[in-house]
Design a protein around this motif. Structure first.
Motif, short mmCIF file in Angstrom:
data_model
loop_
_atom_site.label_atom_id
_atom_site.label_comp_id
_atom_site.label_asym_id
_atom_site.label_seq_id
_atom_site.Cartn_x
_atom_site.Cartn_y
_atom_site.Cartn_z
N PRO A 9 0.82 -1.22 0.00
CA PRO A 9 0.00 0.00 0.00
C PRO A 9 0.85 1.27 0.00
O PRO A 9 0.46 2.28 -0.56
N ILE A 10 2.01 1.23 0.59
CA ILE A 10 2.88 2.41 0.62
C ILE A 10 3.33 2.76 -0.79
O ILE A 10 3.37 3.91 -1.17
N ASP A 11 3.68 1.74 -1.58
CA ASP A 11 4.10 1.99 -2.94
C ASP A 11 2.98 2.60 -3.77
O ASP A 11 3.21 3.48 -4.59
N ASN A 12 1.75 2.11 -3.57
CA ASN A 12 0.62 2.68 -4.29
C ASN A 12 0.39 4.13 -3.90
O ASN A 12 0.08 4.97 -4.75
N PHE A 16 0.65 7.28 -6.37
CA PHE A 16 -0.44 8.24 -6.50
C PHE A 16 0.03 9.66 -6.20
O PHE A 16 -0.29 10.60 -6.91
N ARG A 17 0.82 9.81 -5.12
CA ARG A 17 1.32 11.13 -4.75
C ARG A 17 2.23 11.70 -5.83
O ARG A 17 2.15 12.88 -6.16
N HIS A 18 3.06 10.87 -6.42
CA HIS A 18 3.95 11.33 -7.48
C HIS A 18 3.15 11.74 -8.72
O HIS A 18 3.43 12.77 -9.33
N HIS A 22 2.81 15.53 -10.29
CA HIS A 22 3.06 15.83 -11.71
C HIS A 22 1.85 16.53 -12.34
O HIS A 22 2.00 17.50 -13.06
N TRP A 23 0.65 16.02 -12.06
CA TRP A 23 -0.58 16.63 -12.58
C TRP A 23 -0.71 18.06 -12.08
O TRP A 23 -1.04 18.96 -12.83
#
Length: 179
Positions: A9-12, A16-18, A22-23
């Motif tokens: 879950p940390i990787d997800n 998402f945060r990255h 970017h967005w």
């Protein structure tokens, strides 16, 4: 199947945060957010009934429909700043004008809260410029295309003997003649 192959879950969350970062970097995010938030008090406060003990105070005015329209337009302009970056200047100017109109129409810009949010959001939208992508430096020289060699002034072979701004290789470096 080992425990190491399952997605963490940390990787997800990091992914998402990255992607959100970017967005957010590709558009006037804070301008859109402030403009969107400005529409909420302008829409809400004129229709709100406040109670102070046994006393009910209704803020509805004859311009309640105008407040609703201004609030909805500010929300739409905030979303436009996010999803249509090409029209950010139009959306920013329209948000500033609607903020000024809300002073008169919507209970002093919904008690100055919506007015200030829309004014700041519109100004941020007008002033936002898209960033240029950072290019990787070339292997044969610096990324800016400039040489590391100092520019040396050489004697020109003209009959007047003027100094010209050329590099040792004879290329023109942007200098000007002394006349």
């Amino acid at each position: 199947m080992s425990a190491d192959t399952r997605p963490q879950p940390i990787d997800n969350f990091r992914r998402f945060r990255h992607s959100f970062r970017h967005w957010r970097g590709q558009r006037p995010f804070w301008a859109g957010l402030l403009t969107l938030l400005a529409g909420i008090p302008i829409m809400y406060i004129p229709y709100q009934t406040m109670t102070l003990g046994d006393l009910s105070i209704r803020m509805a005015t004859t311009a309640g429909a105008g407040s609703l329209i201004i609030g909805v337009l500010l929300v739409v302009l905030g979303l436009t700043m996010w999803f249509q970056q090409q029209s950010r200047i139009f959306a920013g100017v329209a948000a500033i004008l609607l903020a000024l109109v809300s002073l008169v129409v919507s209970n002093i810009g919904a008690f100055l809260i919506g007015f200030l949010l829309a004014l700041i959001g519109g100004a941020l939208s007008v002033s936002w410029m898209p960033g240029k992508p950072i290019a990787a430096p070339a292997a044969d020289g610096p990324a800016d295309g400039l040489s590391d060699e100092p520019v040396r002034l050489t004697k020109d072979t003209s009959p007047r003997g003027e100094v010209s701004g050329t590099t040792p290789g004879g290329e023109f470096d942007g200098g000007h003649r002394g006349d």
